[in-house]
Design a protein around this motif. Structure first.
Motif, short mmCIF file in Angstrom:
data_model
loop_
_atom_site.label_atom_id
_atom_site.label_comp_id
_atom_site.label_asym_id
_atom_site.label_seq_id
_atom_site.Cartn_x
_atom_site.Cartn_y
_atom_site.Cartn_z
N GLN A 372 8.00 -15.47 -0.32
CA GLN A 372 8.24 -14.14 0.26
C GLN A 372 8.07 -13.05 -0.80
N GLU A 373 8.55 -13.29 -2.00
CA GLU A 373 8.41 -12.30 -3.09
C GLU A 373 6.95 -12.12 -3.48
N LYS A 374 6.20 -13.21 -3.50
CA LYS A 374 4.76 -13.12 -3.81
C LYS A 374 4.04 -12.27 -2.77
N THR A 375 4.36 -12.52 -1.51
CA THR A 375 3.73 -11.77 -0.42
C THR A 375 4.10 -10.29 -0.49
N ARG A 376 5.38 -10.04 -0.75
CA ARG A 376 5.84 -8.65 -0.84
C ARG A 376 5.15 -7.92 -1.98
N PHE A 377 4.95 -8.60 -3.11
CA PHE A 377 4.29 -7.97 -4.26
C PHE A 377 2.83 -7.68 -3.93
N GLN A 378 2.13 -8.63 -3.32
CA GLN A 378 0.72 -8.40 -2.96
C GLN A 378 0.59 -7.26 -1.96
N ARG A 379 1.53 -7.16 -1.06
CA ARG A 379 1.52 -6.06 -0.10
C ARG A 379 1.73 -4.72 -0.82
N ALA A 380 2.64 -4.71 -1.80
CA ALA A 380 2.89 -3.47 -2.56
C ALA A 380 1.65 -3.07 -3.36
N LEU A 381 0.97 -4.04 -3.94
CA LEU A 381 -0.27 -3.74 -4.66
C LEU A 381 -1.30 -3.10 -3.74
N HIS A 382 -1.46 -3.69 -2.55
CA HIS A 382 -2.42 -3.15 -1.59
C HIS A 382 -2.05 -1.72 -1.19
N ARG A 383 -0.78 -1.50 -0.92
CA ARG A 383 -0.34 -0.17 -0.49
C ARG A 383 -0.51 0.85 -1.60
N TYR A 384 -0.29 0.41 -2.84
CA TYR A 384 -0.51 1.33 -3.96
C TYR A 384 -2.00 1.65 -4.12
N ARG A 385 -2.84 0.64 -3.98
CA ARG A 385 -4.29 0.86 -4.10
C ARG A 385 -4.78 1.85 -3.04
N GLU A 386 -4.15 1.79 -1.86
CA GLU A 386 -4.54 2.69 -0.77
C GLU A 386 -3.78 4.01 -0.81
N ALA A 387 -3.01 4.22 -1.90
CA ALA A 387 -2.24 5.47 -2.09
C ALA A 387 -1.18 5.66 -1.00
N GLU A 388 -0.65 4.57 -0.48
CA GLU A 388 0.41 4.65 0.52
C GLU A 388 1.79 4.67 -0.13
N ILE A 389 1.88 4.14 -1.34
CA ILE A 389 3.13 4.23 -2.12
C ILE A 389 2.78 4.71 -3.52
N SER A 390 3.77 5.20 -4.23
CA SER A 390 3.57 5.72 -5.58
C SER A 390 3.66 4.60 -6.62
N LEU A 391 3.20 4.91 -7.82
CA LEU A 391 3.34 3.95 -8.92
C LEU A 391 4.81 3.66 -9.23
N PRO A 392 5.69 4.68 -9.25
CA PRO A 392 7.11 4.35 -9.46
C PRO A 392 7.68 3.38 -8.43
N SER A 393 7.21 3.47 -7.19
CA SER A 393 7.68 2.54 -6.16
C SER A 393 7.22 1.12 -6.46
N LEU A 394 5.97 0.99 -6.89
CA LEU A 394 5.46 -0.33 -7.28
C LEU A 394 6.24 -0.88 -8.47
N LYS A 395 6.49 0.00 -9.44
CA LYS A 395 7.22 -0.44 -10.64
C LYS A 395 8.66 -0.84 -10.32
N LYS A 396 9.25 -0.16 -9.36
CA LYS A 396 10.62 -0.49 -8.99
C LYS A 396 10.72 -1.92 -8.49
N GLN A 397 9.71 -2.33 -7.71
CA GLN A 397 9.72 -3.71 -7.22
C GLN A 397 9.57 -4.70 -8.37
N ILE A 398 8.68 -4.37 -9.32
CA ILE A 398 8.49 -5.25 -10.49
C ILE A 398 9.78 -5.30 -11.32
N LYS A 399 10.41 -4.15 -11.48
CA LYS A 399 11.64 -4.09 -12.27
C LYS A 399 12.73 -4.97 -11.66
N ASN A 400 12.89 -4.89 -10.36
CA ASN A 400 13.92 -5.71 -9.69
C ASN A 400 13.67 -7.20 -9.91
N LEU A 401 12.41 -7.59 -9.85
CA LEU A 401 12.08 -9.00 -10.06
C LEU A 401 12.28 -9.40 -11.52
#
Length: 417
Positions: A372-401
């Protein structure tokens, strides 16, 4: 010349502080929060000493609501062992600490209740430093306060209230110029009346200058005269204006060249310089290593490892330039290294390079993560690439992990700052 920072320590696990609401401040909660904060203060102090940092400001919130009359919590006795341990650590490590009450601690208020609360707050700050068995060179910094329509009367009230303070409080108090009401010249006049030493704050002076035309170096020399032997080494506050925020806002980081230029013009070099800056210990180390280049070559390499992910998401080729520089270190390397870093970090992260860096970090602990965490991370990468989320949002997920899986290489880096 010693360099330090205030209150919060970045990229060092278990140094954050907890808070609580007054309505929830029963004895059980205060015991839990206080114990947590003191343990994390010990960790922050251990870190500062290990890095060669010599001055540190302790947060006023270390013991929540300790100056409130309606809160009856015997924190000194409950935490005596922890306090004794922290005090021994500070003394043995040669660290000098201070505290700085907030804007509501106003001795010259015309309202008796405000003055009473302010005195209680100063008593708490003094008692906390006393509980650590620290000498009178460990200080409590205080602004003069408001004007209330008549600066002359407000000044008289301050001096009157100061004289009535308990001597234990006066032994620790240091007065500071502010950015609106009291210039450095006026604070020095008050110091003559009270006998208190004075801290010069450069940004406050820039925003609220005295009509007397003197350089910062000259004002600092004037302040030096207020410091007695029992007060310890003279101290100043140094900060830089954040160009994108309102006047008086501290910068995100200390720009190196203006800082080096500033200290080079000071007539007095035997100073403690408290940096007031958003990136706290990160700027403190930068300024310290550039003033006093480390002889141990591994120190700059260690710092580079903390910056590396920030650089890689901006300019991959700069990694090789910096590593080449650190491979042949001399006394000029520190300044060159940090100038290079500053130039790189002024650039915005590149989207694809940020994704590559995020993948590199995730791969450090990917084998520990759930499907589930792998899937969530890949989804966050895709959303960031499409400019749907910010870099801080992506980093927050990495930080939590990273925190969940104790990836120290990343949690102690500057990637999340």
């Amino acid at each position: 010349m010693a360099i330090g920072y205030a209150c919060q320590t970045l990229a060092v696990p278990k140094t954050d502080l907890k808070h609580c609401l007054l309505k929830n401040a029963d004895e059980s909660t205060l015991l839990q929060v206080g114990a947590y904060n003191l343990e994390h203060l010990k960790n922050a102090i251990t870190y500062a000493i290990s890095q060669g940092i010599q001055i540190f400001r302790i947060s006023s919130d270390i013991i929540p609501f300790a100056s409130k009359s309606e809160i009856k919590f015997p924190w000194e006795s409950r935490f005596s062992e922890k306090l004794n341990l922290i005090g021994k650590l500070i003394n043995s490590g040669g660290l000098r600490v201070s505290m700085h009450p907030g804007q509501y601690t106003v001795l010259n208020s015309p309202h008796p209740a405000v003055v009473e609360n302010s005195i209680a707050d100063l008593a708490y700050h003094t008692k906390f430093l006393d509980s650590l068995s620290l000498g009178s060179n460990h200080k409590v910094i205080l602004h003069i306060g408001g004007i209330y329509g008549d600066k002359s009367e407000a000044t008289k009230r301050f001096c009157q209230q100061y004289r009535q303070l308990d001597q234990t409080i006066k032994n620790r108090l240091v007065l500071e110029n502010d950015d609106k009401n009291y210039t450095i010249a006026q604070v020095l006049d008050i110091a003559k009346e009270t006998g208190a030493p004075v801290v010069f704050d450069n940004l406050h002076h820039e925003l609220n200058p005295s009509p007397l035309l003197r350089t910062d170096a000259q004002w600092i020399a004037e302040c030096k005269k207020t410091w007695k032997s029992q007060d310890g080494r003279q101290k100043i506050h140094y900060s830089q204006q954040d160009s994108e925020k309102k006047k008086g806002s501290h910068s995100a980081t200390i720009s190196l060249d203006p800082f080096l230029d500033y200290v080079s013009k000071l007539e007095i070099q035997d100073l403690d310089i408290m940096l007031e800056v958003k990136d706290k210990n990160i700027s403190a180390l930068k300024c310290m290593y550039c003033l006093y280049p480390p002889q141990d070559k591994s120190i700059l390499w260690r710092e580079w490892e903390r910056y590396r992910y920030l650089v890689s998401e901006r300019n991959l080729f700069s990694i090789f330039e910096i590593q080449d520089l650190l491979g042949v270190q001399d006394n000029t390397t520190s300044v060159t290294f940090y100038r290079m870093l500053e130039n790189i970090l002024r650039q915005e992260p590149e989207r694809e390079q940020s994704i590559t860096t995020a993948k590199e970090l995730f791969n450090l602990f990917a084998d520990q993560t759930t499907a589930q965490e792998k899937t969530r991370f890949q989804r966050a990468l895709h959303r960031y690439r499409e400019a749907e989320i910010s870099l801080p949002s992506l980093k927050k997920q990495i930080k939590n992990l990273c925190e969940k899986y104790s990836v120290e290489e990343v949690t102690t880096s500057y990637y999340f700052q």
